[in-house]
Design an enzyme around this catalytic site. Structure first.
Site, PDB file in Angstrom:
ATOM      1  N   ASP A  71       0.809  -1.217   0.000  1.00  0.00           N
ATOM      2  CA  ASP A  71       0.000   0.000   0.000  1.00  0.00           C
ATOM      3  C   ASP A  71       0.845   1.270   0.000  1.00  0.00           C
ATOM      4  OD1 ASP A  71       0.914  -0.540   2.588  1.00  0.00           O
ATOM      5  OD2 ASP A  71      -1.063  -1.077   3.327  1.00  0.00           O
ATOM      6  N   ASN A 139      -7.379  -3.077  14.635  1.00  0.00           N
ATOM      7  CA  ASN A 139      -8.790  -3.380  14.334  1.00  0.00           C
ATOM      8  C   ASN A 139      -8.917  -4.567  13.380  1.00  0.00           C
ATOM      9  OD1 ASN A 139      -7.948  -2.346  11.903  1.00  0.00           O
ATOM     10  ND2 ASN A 139      -9.424  -0.674  11.800  1.00  0.00           N
ATOM     11  N   HIS A 141      -7.256  -4.995  10.505  1.00  0.00           N
ATOM     12  CA  HIS A 141      -7.046  -4.777   9.071  1.00  0.00           C
ATOM     13  C   HIS A 141      -5.768  -5.456   8.574  1.00  0.00           C
ATOM     14  CE1 HIS A 141      -4.834  -0.740   9.976  1.00  0.00           C
ATOM     15  NE2 HIS A 141      -3.928  -1.607   9.613  1.00  0.00           N
ATOM     16  N   GLU A 146      -9.877  -2.212   5.719  1.00  0.00           N
ATOM     17  CA  GLU A 146     -10.481  -1.984   7.031  1.00  0.00           C
ATOM     18  C   GLU A 146     -11.676  -2.928   7.216  1.00  0.00           C
ATOM     19  OE1 GLU A 146      -8.907  -0.182   9.006  1.00  0.00           O
ATOM     20  OE2 GLU A 146      -8.156   1.670   8.121  1.00  0.00           O
TER      21      GLU A 146
HETATM   22  C1  F6R Z   1       1.416  -1.602   6.153  1.00  0.00           C
HETATM   23  C2  F6R Z   1       0.134  -2.247   6.298  1.00  0.00           C
HETATM   24  C3  F6R Z   1      -0.642  -2.238   7.549  1.00  0.00           C
HETATM   25  C4  F6R Z   1       0.182  -2.584   8.794  1.00  0.00           C
HETATM   26  C5  F6R Z   1      -0.696  -2.497  10.042  1.00  0.00           C
HETATM   27  C6  F6R Z   1       0.116  -2.703  11.297  1.00  0.00           C
HETATM   28  O1  F6R Z   1       1.917  -1.767   4.844  1.00  0.00           O
HETATM   29  O2  F6R Z   1      -0.317  -2.752   5.330  1.00  0.00           O
HETATM   30  O3  F6R Z   1      -1.700  -3.151   7.442  1.00  0.00           O
HETATM   31  O4  F6R Z   1       0.722  -3.850   8.661  1.00  0.00           O
HETATM   32  O5  F6R Z   1      -1.316  -1.247  10.104  1.00  0.00           O
HETATM   33  O6  F6R Z   1       0.961  -1.611  11.471  1.00  0.00           O
HETATM   34  P1  F6R Z   1       2.147  -1.637  12.541  1.00  0.00           P
HETATM   35  O7  F6R Z   1       3.082  -2.688  12.077  1.00  0.00           O
HETATM   36  O8  F6R Z   1       2.758  -0.271  12.477  1.00  0.00           O
HETATM   37  O9  F6R Z   1       1.536  -1.954  13.852  1.00  0.00           O
END
Ligand code: F6R
Length: 247
Positions: A71, A139, A141, A146
């Protein structure tokens, strides 16, 4: 086809990074032109550190590896310090022997975002990752899919939820600077990977991990889709795993 979901409970994020690196090396070394799916955020940082150290010590070469990231924020170009392109260059690509042309991240400033999403989805379809690394949001995701994201979604522009904007605000000067949208690989695109490794560390991920593994497969828990993937490994530390059933 039988689904295989393995859960590895390791003591610390450092142990997880080492174990995942070994798995990556083992898998990619068997493939001629390997494709590695990567994530940003705090979770994979130790892994990227291990990859760099291993490479510098004469370990695995990334010369023939193609990477595909999940992303990118809409509105941030690759030179923005909070863009995911910048993050990947700084934390991994600039320190290994990968060919930058083989590193793919959605273009968050494309003039035609819809065309960019379609291009990216085609890229993933043509180059399904041999391993896709995933983190998980508090959450539930995965990428920026989401809760409520359709399981048949492909790469598209998504609105970030308040909880994700809050989680990500720690990287920005103020919450107002956090982009409200991102280009995200869709759930159906993520599921194209030949194998998936999801890493969950820290207590803030405990509830999401429990839901992913124990709740019904449902779109309100995006990570639960992994219950239906043919080859998933989950690496969790003790803090993230503390709510899991003991048996
Ligand atoms: C990042 C991504 C997100 C993260 C998730 C956890 O490329 O796709 O889904 O993996 O938000 O973020 P952290 O690792 O910062 O807790």
């Amino acid at each position: 086809m039988r689904n295989i979901m393995r859960v590895y409970l390791l003591q610390s994020p450092g142990n997880i990074a080492k174990a995942v690196l070994e798995k990556i090396k083992e898998t990619l070394s068997k493939v001629e032109n390997p494709v590695l799916g990567l994530a940003t955020g705090s979770t994979p940082l130790r892994l990227y550190g291990e990859m760099i150290e291993d490479y510098k010590n004469g370990g695995f070469s990334y010369k023939n590896v193609t990477t595909i990231n999940l992303d990118e924020y809409v509105g941030l170009d690759g030179s923005h310090p909070q863009s995911y392109r910048h993050f990947m260059n700084e934390n991994l690509f600039n320190h290994i022997d990968i060919n930058m042309e083989n590193t793919h991240i959605p273009n968050g400033v494309a003039k035609d975002l819809k065309a960019e999403c379609a291009r990216y989805s085609r890229l993933v379809t043509a180059n399904p990752p041999d391993i896709q690394i995933l983190g998980i949001g508090s959450n539930g995701h995965i990428a920026f899919n989401e809760p409520g994201s359709p399981f048949n979604s492909t790469t598209r522009v998504v609105d970030l939820t308040e909880s994700t904007i809050n989680d990500n605000s720690r990287f920005f000067n103020s919450i107002d600077e956090v982009p409200k949208q991102a280009i995200s690989m869709g759930i159906a695109d993520i599921m194209k990977a030949k194998s998936i490794i999801l890493i969950a560390t820290g207590t803030s991920k405990a509830e999401a991990l429990k839901r992913m593994l124990t709740a019904h497969y449902a779109e309100d828990s995006p990570a639960s889709v992994l219950q239906t993937h043919r080859c998933v490994s989950i690496y969790a530390d003790e803090s993230a795993a503390h709510l899991l059933p003991k048996n």
